[in-house]
Write an enzyme that holds these catalytic residues in place. Sequence first.
Site, PDB file in Angstrom:
ATOM      1  N   LYS A 115      66.793  78.547  25.750  1.00 27.19           N
ATOM      2  CA  LYS A 115      67.058  77.661  26.890  1.00 27.19           C
ATOM      3  C   LYS A 115      68.318  76.830  26.700  1.00 27.19           C
ATOM      4  O   LYS A 115      69.007  76.525  27.667  1.00 27.19           O
ATOM      5  CB  LYS A 115      65.853  76.760  27.176  1.00 27.19           C
ATOM      6  CG  LYS A 115      64.662  77.561  27.690  1.00 27.19           C
ATOM      7  CD  LYS A 115      63.633  76.731  28.417  1.00 27.19           C
ATOM      8  CE  LYS A 115      62.634  77.664  29.088  1.00 27.19           C
ATOM      9  NZ  LYS A 115      61.542  77.002  29.747  1.00 27.19           N
ATOM     10  N   LYS A 217      60.939  88.659  29.390  1.00 25.34           N
ATOM     11  CA  LYS A 217      59.641  88.275  29.961  1.00 25.34           C
ATOM     12  C   LYS A 217      59.798  87.884  31.437  1.00 25.34           C
ATOM     13  O   LYS A 217      60.866  87.408  31.845  1.00 25.34           O
ATOM     14  CB  LYS A 217      58.981  87.161  29.140  1.00 25.34           C
ATOM     15  CG  LYS A 217      59.487  85.774  29.376  1.00 25.34           C
ATOM     16  CD  LYS A 217      58.496  84.713  28.867  1.00 25.34           C
ATOM     17  CE  LYS A 217      59.006  83.336  29.264  1.00 25.34           C
ATOM     18  NZ  LYS A 217      58.019  82.288  29.248  1.00 25.34           N
ATOM     19  N   LYS A 220      59.837  82.201  35.658  1.00 29.97           N
ATOM     20  CA  LYS A 220      60.124  81.478  36.911  1.00 29.97           C
ATOM     21  C   LYS A 220      61.616  81.311  37.118  1.00 29.97           C
ATOM     22  O   LYS A 220      62.097  81.224  38.229  1.00 29.97           O
ATOM     23  CB  LYS A 220      59.549  80.055  36.849  1.00 29.97           C
ATOM     24  CG  LYS A 220      58.069  79.956  36.780  1.00 29.97           C
ATOM     25  CD  LYS A 220      57.714  78.470  36.612  1.00 29.97           C
ATOM     26  CE  LYS A 220      56.348  78.290  36.009  1.00 29.97           C
ATOM     27  NZ  LYS A 220      56.324  77.346  34.896  1.00 29.97           N
TER      28      LYS A 220
HETATM   29  N1  AQP Z   1      55.755  86.487  31.265  1.00 22.61           N
HETATM   30  C1  AQP Z   1      54.661  85.900  30.824  1.00 22.61           C
HETATM   31  N2  AQP Z   1      53.625  86.641  30.349  1.00 22.61           N
HETATM   32  C2  AQP Z   1      52.472  86.044  29.923  1.00 22.61           C
HETATM   33  N3  AQP Z   1      52.283  84.710  29.946  1.00 22.61           N
HETATM   34  C3  AQP Z   1      53.286  83.949  30.412  1.00 22.61           C
HETATM   35  N4  AQP Z   1      53.419  82.622  30.574  1.00 22.61           N
HETATM   36  C4  AQP Z   1      54.642  82.336  31.097  1.00 22.61           C
HETATM   37  N5  AQP Z   1      55.324  83.455  31.283  1.00 22.61           N
HETATM   38  C5  AQP Z   1      54.519  84.492  30.874  1.00 22.61           C
HETATM   39  C6  AQP Z   1      52.362  81.668  30.236  1.00 22.61           C
HETATM   40  O1  AQP Z   1      52.142  80.832  31.361  1.00 22.61           O
HETATM   41  C7  AQP Z   1      51.739  79.554  30.882  1.00 22.61           C
HETATM   42  C8  AQP Z   1      52.501  78.486  31.588  1.00 22.61           C
HETATM   43  O2  AQP Z   1      53.869  78.615  31.343  1.00 22.61           O
HETATM   44  P1  AQP Z   1      54.833  77.397  31.643  1.00 22.61           P
HETATM   45  O3  AQP Z   1      55.155  77.324  33.048  1.00 22.61           O
HETATM   46  O4  AQP Z   1      54.282  76.177  31.074  1.00 22.61           O
HETATM   47  O5  AQP Z   1      56.096  77.718  30.794  1.00 22.61           O
HETATM   48  P2  AQP Z   1      57.000  78.929  30.617  1.00 22.61           P
HETATM   49  O6  AQP Z   1      56.432  79.809  29.550  1.00 22.61           O
HETATM   50  O7  AQP Z   1      58.317  78.322  30.337  1.00 22.61           O
HETATM   51  O8  AQP Z   1      57.023  79.738  32.009  1.00 22.61           O
HETATM   52  P3  AQP Z   1      58.218  80.528  32.578  1.00 22.61           P
HETATM   53  O9  AQP Z   1      57.805  81.273  33.772  1.00 22.61           O
HETATM   54  O10 AQP Z   1      58.905  81.345  31.544  1.00 22.61           O
HETATM   55  O11 AQP Z   1      59.152  79.387  33.094  1.00 22.61           O
HETATM   56  P4  AQP Z   1      60.659  79.140  32.819  1.00 22.61           P
HETATM   57  O12 AQP Z   1      61.351  80.299  33.445  1.00 22.61           O
HETATM   58  O13 AQP Z   1      60.881  77.849  33.531  1.00 22.61           O
HETATM   59  O14 AQP Z   1      60.839  79.091  31.357  1.00 22.61           O
HETATM   60  C9  AQP Z   1      51.926  79.546  29.372  1.00 22.61           C
HETATM   61  O15 AQP Z   1      50.664  79.732  28.757  1.00 22.61           O
HETATM   62  C10 AQP Z   1      52.805  80.740  29.106  1.00 22.61           C
HETATM   63  O16 AQP Z   1      52.538  81.321  27.854  1.00 22.61           O
END
Ligand code: AQP
Length: 355
Positions: A115, A217, A220
């Site tokens: 990030k 992965k 969002k």
């Molecule tokens: N691709 C994924 N596969 C499985 N689990 C996932 N999680 C996120 N992406 C995947 C799980 O969702 C939960 C909440 O995630 P979060 O929003 O707190 O944080 P994150 O992992 O940062 O989500 P994103 O979508 O990847 O957001 P950005 O793009 O903002 O970084 C967690 O349990 C995570 O493991």
Amino acid sequence: MSEFKELVFSGVQPTGNLHLGNYLGALQKFVALQDSHECIYCVVDLHSLTATMAHDDLADQTRSITAAFLASGIDPKKNIVFNQSQVLQHAELAWIFNCVARIGWMNRMTQFKDKAGKDRENASLGLLAYPSLMAADILVYRATHVPVGDDQKQHLELTRDIAQKFNNDFSRRIAELGYGVDMEVGEEKVNGFFPLTEPLIDGAITRVMSLRDGSKKMSKSDPSDLSRINLTDEADAIAKKIKKAKTDPEPLPSELGGLIERPEAQNLVGIYAALSGTTSTSVLTEFGGRQFSEFKPALAELAVEKLAPIAGEMRRILADPAYIDGVLREGSGRAREKAEATMKMVREIIGLIDG
Ligand code: AQP
């Protein structure tokens, strides 16, 4: 001899639309665990500030994640559902953990490296300290289990390191005050104030990958909306995204071994298995030898069948923001009581005068 009572905690950031990865990696597991465990589910709004401070729509995003929790089937009476910033004890414990954790530990976190990118000097201090707040979220309830996607595994390991260092640094005080709890660590029996929390990373797919690139992965923040299925996507959008999902020209194999080095195929099979509550092996028994032109419509139909009711329920819940705020207020009150009970002991262990 006391032992930690099993308690589940997990959180989701209000940083955009929830997607299929969040659903299969987190929400679906949250729902399943409420039958067997006491659970606390949190919208971690303070975490969302680590990337950007100014969110015009933070309050609405927080309500939207809460609506997704409820629409997926989380019962806010049986479990605690709340937003992090209403329970100040999270931030208090995070500060203490900032003083327990080492900068080197934080610098090694792959999420921070990804990030922060090349311009690390310009990343917020909050982004670096993110795992310390995450450890506080979990340990302020002395939670024993955290359902998460595979991407959060390293942060959970760090949570254990922080708990262990706190337990060691304050072992004498913890023993004098009689606040230690016995726990098994591998073969060993140890005593400490914080549990060494276990991640729950299981199921047919633990990391849902981007529909456009099987090596990344689903996320969002991916600029391409075609890379993910949002929980709020309409049926046509879901079908279109699956149709356009990157694949290779080979038919599906009949056995798991045939998915090696085919990340996109492996991803779609894993998604099908997780949505249908089976395993990739049984999906391949059904679809082995078939082309993606046959498999993709079946996957799209299944995804719509599972996600459309959630999207509909989310829309219904979101039409009543006062109800959502009430759920968060009530949940925060219950969470605060538990968090304060832990913090009273933490302050005493450290020697902070408390009233
Ligand atoms: N691709 C994924 N596969 C499985 N689990 C996932 N999680 C996120 N992406 C995947 C799980 O969702 C939960 C909440 O995630 P979060 O929003 O707190 O944080 P994150 O992992 O940062 O989500 P994103 O979508 O990847 O957001 P950005 O793009 O903002 O970084 C967690 O349990 C995570 O493991």
